[in-house]
Design a protein around this motif. Sequence first.
Motif, PDB file in Angstrom:
ATOM      1  N   GLY A  37     -21.846  25.109 123.944  1.00  0.00           N
ATOM      2  CA  GLY A  37     -21.699  24.358 122.613  1.00  0.00           C
ATOM      3  C   GLY A  37     -20.596  23.641 122.758  1.00  0.00           C
ATOM      4  N   GLY A  38     -20.440  22.584 122.052  1.00  0.00           N
ATOM      5  CA  GLY A  38     -19.351  21.450 121.785  1.00  0.00           C
ATOM      6  C   GLY A  38     -19.440  20.316 121.142  1.00  0.00           C
ATOM      7  N   ILE A  39     -18.970  19.288 121.476  1.00  0.00           N
ATOM      8  CA  ILE A  39     -19.147  17.953 120.655  1.00  0.00           C
ATOM      9  C   ILE A  39     -19.256  16.840 121.734  1.00  0.00           C
ATOM     10  CG2 ILE A  39     -16.500  17.539 120.876  1.00  0.00           C
ATOM     11  CD1 ILE A  39     -16.518  16.548 117.845  1.00  0.00           C
TER      12      ILE A  39
ATOM     13  N   LEU B 153     -19.704   3.768 116.955  1.00  0.00           N
ATOM     14  CA  LEU B 153     -19.102   4.925 117.722  1.00  0.00           C
ATOM     15  C   LEU B 153     -18.830   6.049 116.736  1.00  0.00           C
ATOM     16  CD1 LEU B 153     -17.783   5.962 120.321  1.00  0.00           C
ATOM     17  CD2 LEU B 153     -15.648   5.061 119.213  1.00  0.00           C
ATOM     18  N   ASN B 154     -19.427   7.112 116.795  1.00  0.00           N
ATOM     19  CA  ASN B 154     -19.022   8.171 116.093  1.00  0.00           C
ATOM     20  C   ASN B 154     -19.457   9.625 116.908  1.00  0.00           C
ATOM     21  OD1 ASN B 154     -20.181  10.489 113.776  1.00  0.00           O
ATOM     22  ND2 ASN B 154     -18.958   8.671 113.071  1.00  0.00           N
ATOM     23  N   ALA B 155     -19.819  10.849 116.395  1.00  0.00           N
ATOM     24  CA  ALA B 155     -19.940  11.924 117.530  1.00  0.00           C
ATOM     25  C   ALA B 155     -21.125  12.809 116.745  1.00  0.00           C
ATOM     26  CB  ALA B 155     -18.597  12.783 117.441  1.00  0.00           C
ATOM     27  N   ASN B 156     -21.270  13.804 117.480  1.00  0.00           N
ATOM     28  CA  ASN B 156     -22.308  14.896 117.048  1.00  0.00           C
ATOM     29  C   ASN B 156     -21.663  16.116 117.483  1.00  0.00           C
ATOM     30  OD1 ASN B 156     -23.363  14.769 119.615  1.00  0.00           O
ATOM     31  ND2 ASN B 156     -25.131  13.578 118.977  1.00  0.00           N
ATOM     32  N   PHE B 157     -22.375  17.102 116.880  1.00  0.00           N
ATOM     33  CA  PHE B 157     -22.132  18.576 117.474  1.00  0.00           C
ATOM     34  C   PHE B 157     -23.167  19.127 118.275  1.00  0.00           C
ATOM     35  CE2 PHE B 157     -19.760  18.929 113.232  1.00  0.00           C
ATOM     36  CZ  PHE B 157     -18.459  18.830 113.946  1.00  0.00           C
ATOM     37  N   GLN B 158     -23.096  19.730 119.286  1.00  0.00           N
ATOM     38  CA  GLN B 158     -24.306  20.314 120.065  1.00  0.00           C
ATOM     39  C   GLN B 158     -24.098  21.690 120.229  1.00  0.00           C
ATOM     40  OE1 GLN B 158     -24.592  19.990 124.279  1.00  0.00           O
ATOM     41  NE2 GLN B 158     -22.659  18.712 124.527  1.00  0.00           N
TER      42      GLN B 158
ATOM     43  N   LYS C 100     -25.870  26.326 144.203  1.00  0.00           N
ATOM     44  CA  LYS C 100     -27.171  25.276 143.692  1.00  0.00           C
ATOM     45  C   LYS C 100     -27.871  26.370 142.568  1.00  0.00           C
ATOM     46  CE  LYS C 100     -26.781  22.490 147.885  1.00  0.00           C
ATOM     47  NZ  LYS C 100     -27.853  21.621 148.733  1.00  0.00           N
ATOM     48  N   ALA C 101     -28.423  25.476 141.831  1.00  0.00           N
ATOM     49  CA  ALA C 101     -29.486  26.084 140.798  1.00  0.00           C
ATOM     50  C   ALA C 101     -30.367  25.245 140.141  1.00  0.00           C
ATOM     51  CB  ALA C 101     -28.442  26.602 139.699  1.00  0.00           C
ATOM     52  N   LEU C 102     -31.618  25.862 139.725  1.00  0.00           N
ATOM     53  CA  LEU C 102     -32.580  25.124 138.894  1.00  0.00           C
ATOM     54  C   LEU C 102     -31.934  25.537 137.502  1.00  0.00           C
ATOM     55  CD1 LEU C 102     -35.700  25.264 141.248  1.00  0.00           C
ATOM     56  CD2 LEU C 102     -34.171  23.201 140.855  1.00  0.00           C
ATOM     57  N   PHE C 103     -32.405  24.891 136.508  1.00  0.00           N
ATOM     58  CA  PHE C 103     -32.156  25.112 135.158  1.00  0.00           C
ATOM     59  C   PHE C 103     -33.134  24.673 134.139  1.00  0.00           C
ATOM     60  CE2 PHE C 103     -29.060  21.982 135.653  1.00  0.00           C
ATOM     61  CZ  PHE C 103     -29.034  21.192 134.634  1.00  0.00           C
ATOM     62  N   ALA C 104     -33.143  25.284 132.930  1.00  0.00           N
ATOM     63  CA  ALA C 104     -33.855  24.790 131.632  1.00  0.00           C
ATOM     64  C   ALA C 104     -33.220  24.913 130.773  1.00  0.00           C
ATOM     65  CB  ALA C 104     -35.257  25.375 131.791  1.00  0.00           C
ATOM     66  N   GLU C 105     -32.871  23.815 129.745  1.00  0.00           N
ATOM     67  CA  GLU C 105     -32.085  24.147 128.563  1.00  0.00           C
ATOM     68  C   GLU C 105     -32.827  23.414 127.330  1.00  0.00           C
ATOM     69  OE1 GLU C 105     -27.949  23.335 130.722  1.00  0.00           O
ATOM     70  OE2 GLU C 105     -28.655  21.711 129.496  1.00  0.00           O
ATOM     71  N   LEU C 106     -32.576  24.207 125.915  1.00  0.00           N
ATOM     72  CA  LEU C 106     -33.076  23.990 124.807  1.00  0.00           C
ATOM     73  C   LEU C 106     -31.555  23.491 123.963  1.00  0.00           C
ATOM     74  CD1 LEU C 106     -35.089  23.698 122.603  1.00  0.00           C
ATOM     75  CD2 LEU C 106     -34.500  25.909 122.038  1.00  0.00           C
ATOM     76  N   THR C 107     -31.647  22.205 123.745  1.00  0.00           N
ATOM     77  CA  THR C 107     -30.286  21.995 122.839  1.00  0.00           C
ATOM     78  C   THR C 107     -30.382  21.316 121.504  1.00  0.00           C
ATOM     79  OG1 THR C 107     -29.289  21.158 125.233  1.00  0.00           O
ATOM     80  CG2 THR C 107     -28.080  20.196 123.449  1.00  0.00           C
ATOM     81  N   PHE C 108     -29.513  21.518 120.698  1.00  0.00           N
ATOM     82  CA  PHE C 108     -29.954  21.027 119.265  1.00  0.00           C
ATOM     83  C   PHE C 108     -28.578  20.270 119.212  1.00  0.00           C
ATOM     84  CE2 PHE C 108     -28.390  21.615 114.743  1.00  0.00           C
ATOM     85  CZ  PHE C 108     -29.401  20.732 114.355  1.00  0.00           C
ATOM     86  N   LYS C 109     -28.528  19.067 118.505  1.00  0.00           N
ATOM     87  CA  LYS C 109     -27.553  18.055 118.045  1.00  0.00           C
ATOM     88  C   LYS C 109     -27.728  17.845 116.872  1.00  0.00           C
ATOM     89  CE  LYS C 109     -27.326  16.183 122.983  1.00  0.00           C
ATOM     90  NZ  LYS C 109     -27.305  15.129 123.566  1.00  0.00           N
ATOM     91  N   LYS C 110     -26.580  17.685 116.121  1.00  0.00           N
ATOM     92  CA  LYS C 110     -26.525  17.166 114.640  1.00  0.00           C
ATOM     93  C   LYS C 110     -25.459  16.101 114.560  1.00  0.00           C
ATOM     94  CE  LYS C 110     -26.212  18.838 109.905  1.00  0.00           C
ATOM     95  NZ  LYS C 110     -27.485  18.094 109.563  1.00  0.00           N
TER      96      LYS C 110
END
Length: 209
Positions: free
Chosen positions: A109-111, A149-154, A168-178
């Motif tokens: 999580g972050g911005i 220019l603005n921002a969102n939360f993720q 090294k790695a393979l990955f899958a992600e589900l990301t929500f941004k507002k």
Amino acid sequence: SRISVGPAISFYKNMPHYTTNIKAKIGINATYKAEIFLLPRTNLLVGLEYMNQGFTFHGYYKAPGFTYLFDETYAYTHEIRYSEIQLPIAFKLSLAQERDFPITPYIFGGINLRYIINSYYLISSDSTGTTEYDGKGNLDFENQLLKGLNANFQAGIGIQKNRRTKAKALFAELTFKKGISRLHYTGYNNSNNVAIRESNVAITFGFRF
């Protein structure tokens, strides 16, 4: 470093008095992030993201040079497509030690700072089929630090298949941004004045190297 790409599904909340029937178009999210070690299971993610999104709605249209009185009809279709770059700053927390397990889930999580680099509009009359405008737009934000220019939360979850001997790695992600601020749509030559709330979910697949 991490690279990933995948589809994005957006959600828009319109201004009900001036617009109706808002629908999202499928978008795309591509990312490059550096993963910086902080603690045994916590890393910092910083990098660059590209997003392309779009939506349509029915609303009014005030032609340049004409006075328009909104009569509560939605006689025009507006199609908007826009691209932005984002600068993410996020923390990743692995739920298990990556060096000890071949597969590790994690949360993050972050911005994101976000900047709209271009937008495109197609405005047409529903009754006549006439195209009122087809070209470059100037989509920005209702509140902005600089134009566009603005921002969102993720926030998101992921799962990672590790190659423990090589990091090294393979990955899958589900990301929500507002988005923090609503989008501001002014149409063609200030034909409209509409603020639209936006959020999205991206499903991405990638590789850490």
